[in-house]
Motif scaffolding. Sequence first.
Motif, PDB file in Angstrom:
ATOM      1  N   ILE A 127       0.862  -1.179   0.000  1.00 23.93           N
ATOM      2  CA  ILE A 127       0.000   0.000   0.000  1.00 23.93           C
ATOM      3  C   ILE A 127       0.898   1.229   0.000  1.00 23.93           C
ATOM      4  CG2 ILE A 127      -1.842   1.241   1.193  1.00 23.93           C
ATOM      5  CD1 ILE A 127      -2.587  -1.612   0.173  1.00 23.93           C
ATOM      6  N   LEU A 128       0.823   2.013  -1.067  1.00 30.60           N
ATOM      7  CA  LEU A 128       1.653   3.197  -1.220  1.00 30.60           C
ATOM      8  C   LEU A 128       1.026   4.436  -0.589  1.00 30.60           C
ATOM      9  CD1 LEU A 128       2.596   2.627  -4.964  1.00 30.60           C
ATOM     10  CD2 LEU A 128       3.961   2.044  -2.946  1.00 30.60           C
ATOM     11  N   ASN A 129      -0.297   4.493  -0.622  1.00 33.69           N
ATOM     12  CA  ASN A 129      -1.009   5.671  -0.119  1.00 33.69           C
ATOM     13  C   ASN A 129      -2.203   5.211   0.727  1.00 33.69           C
ATOM     14  OD1 ASN A 129      -2.446   8.036   0.255  1.00 33.69           O
ATOM     15  ND2 ASN A 129      -1.985   8.822  -1.783  1.00 33.69           N
ATOM     16  N   PRO A 130      -1.971   4.866   1.998  1.00 32.06           N
ATOM     17  CA  PRO A 130      -3.053   4.343   2.831  1.00 32.06           C
ATOM     18  C   PRO A 130      -4.212   5.319   3.031  1.00 32.06           C
ATOM     19  CG  PRO A 130      -0.988   4.458   4.071  1.00 32.06           C
ATOM     20  CD  PRO A 130      -0.693   4.888   2.680  1.00 32.06           C
ATOM     21  N   ASP A 131      -3.918   6.602   3.103  1.00 33.38           N
ATOM     22  CA  ASP A 131      -4.995   7.586   3.269  1.00 33.38           C
ATOM     23  C   ASP A 131      -5.926   7.578   2.069  1.00 33.38           C
ATOM     24  OD1 ASP A 131      -4.038   8.386   5.759  1.00 33.38           O
ATOM     25  OD2 ASP A 131      -2.773   9.959   4.889  1.00 33.38           O
ATOM     26  N   ARG A 132      -5.360   7.511   0.888  1.00 28.53           N
ATOM     27  CA  ARG A 132      -6.180   7.476  -0.333  1.00 28.53           C
ATOM     28  C   ARG A 132      -6.964   6.168  -0.413  1.00 28.53           C
ATOM     29  NH1 ARG A 132      -9.556   8.977  -3.561  1.00 28.53           N
ATOM     30  NH2 ARG A 132      -9.258   8.654  -5.775  1.00 28.53           N
ATOM     31  N   LEU A 133      -6.365   5.061   0.021  1.00 26.59           N
ATOM     32  CA  LEU A 133      -7.063   3.776   0.025  1.00 26.59           C
ATOM     33  C   LEU A 133      -8.282   3.831   0.936  1.00 26.59           C
ATOM     34  CD1 LEU A 133      -7.258   0.830  -0.848  1.00 26.59           C
ATOM     35  CD2 LEU A 133      -5.719   0.267   1.048  1.00 26.59           C
TER      36      LEU A 133
END
Length: 68
Positions: free
Chosen positions: A34-40
């Motif tokens: 997961i590169l961008n957990p906030d966006r996920l």
Amino acid sequence: MGDATGLTNVHVNRVLRDLRKEGIAEFHYRRLRILNPDRLVDVAGIDPHVALSWINNDSSNEVDAAHS
């Protein structure tokens, strides 16, 4: 992943492809990163407080396992 989630492999592949295109996740050597957990969290529509509680629970389990 499809078997574990109850989703078809086709659907899982589409979702992973979309996440990769959006720079949210990458999949290499049978590992999902997961590169961008906030966006996920935003894309998944999850309450950020719930996601944080999952992360905190996993972290405390890792600490507990290390001390066992």
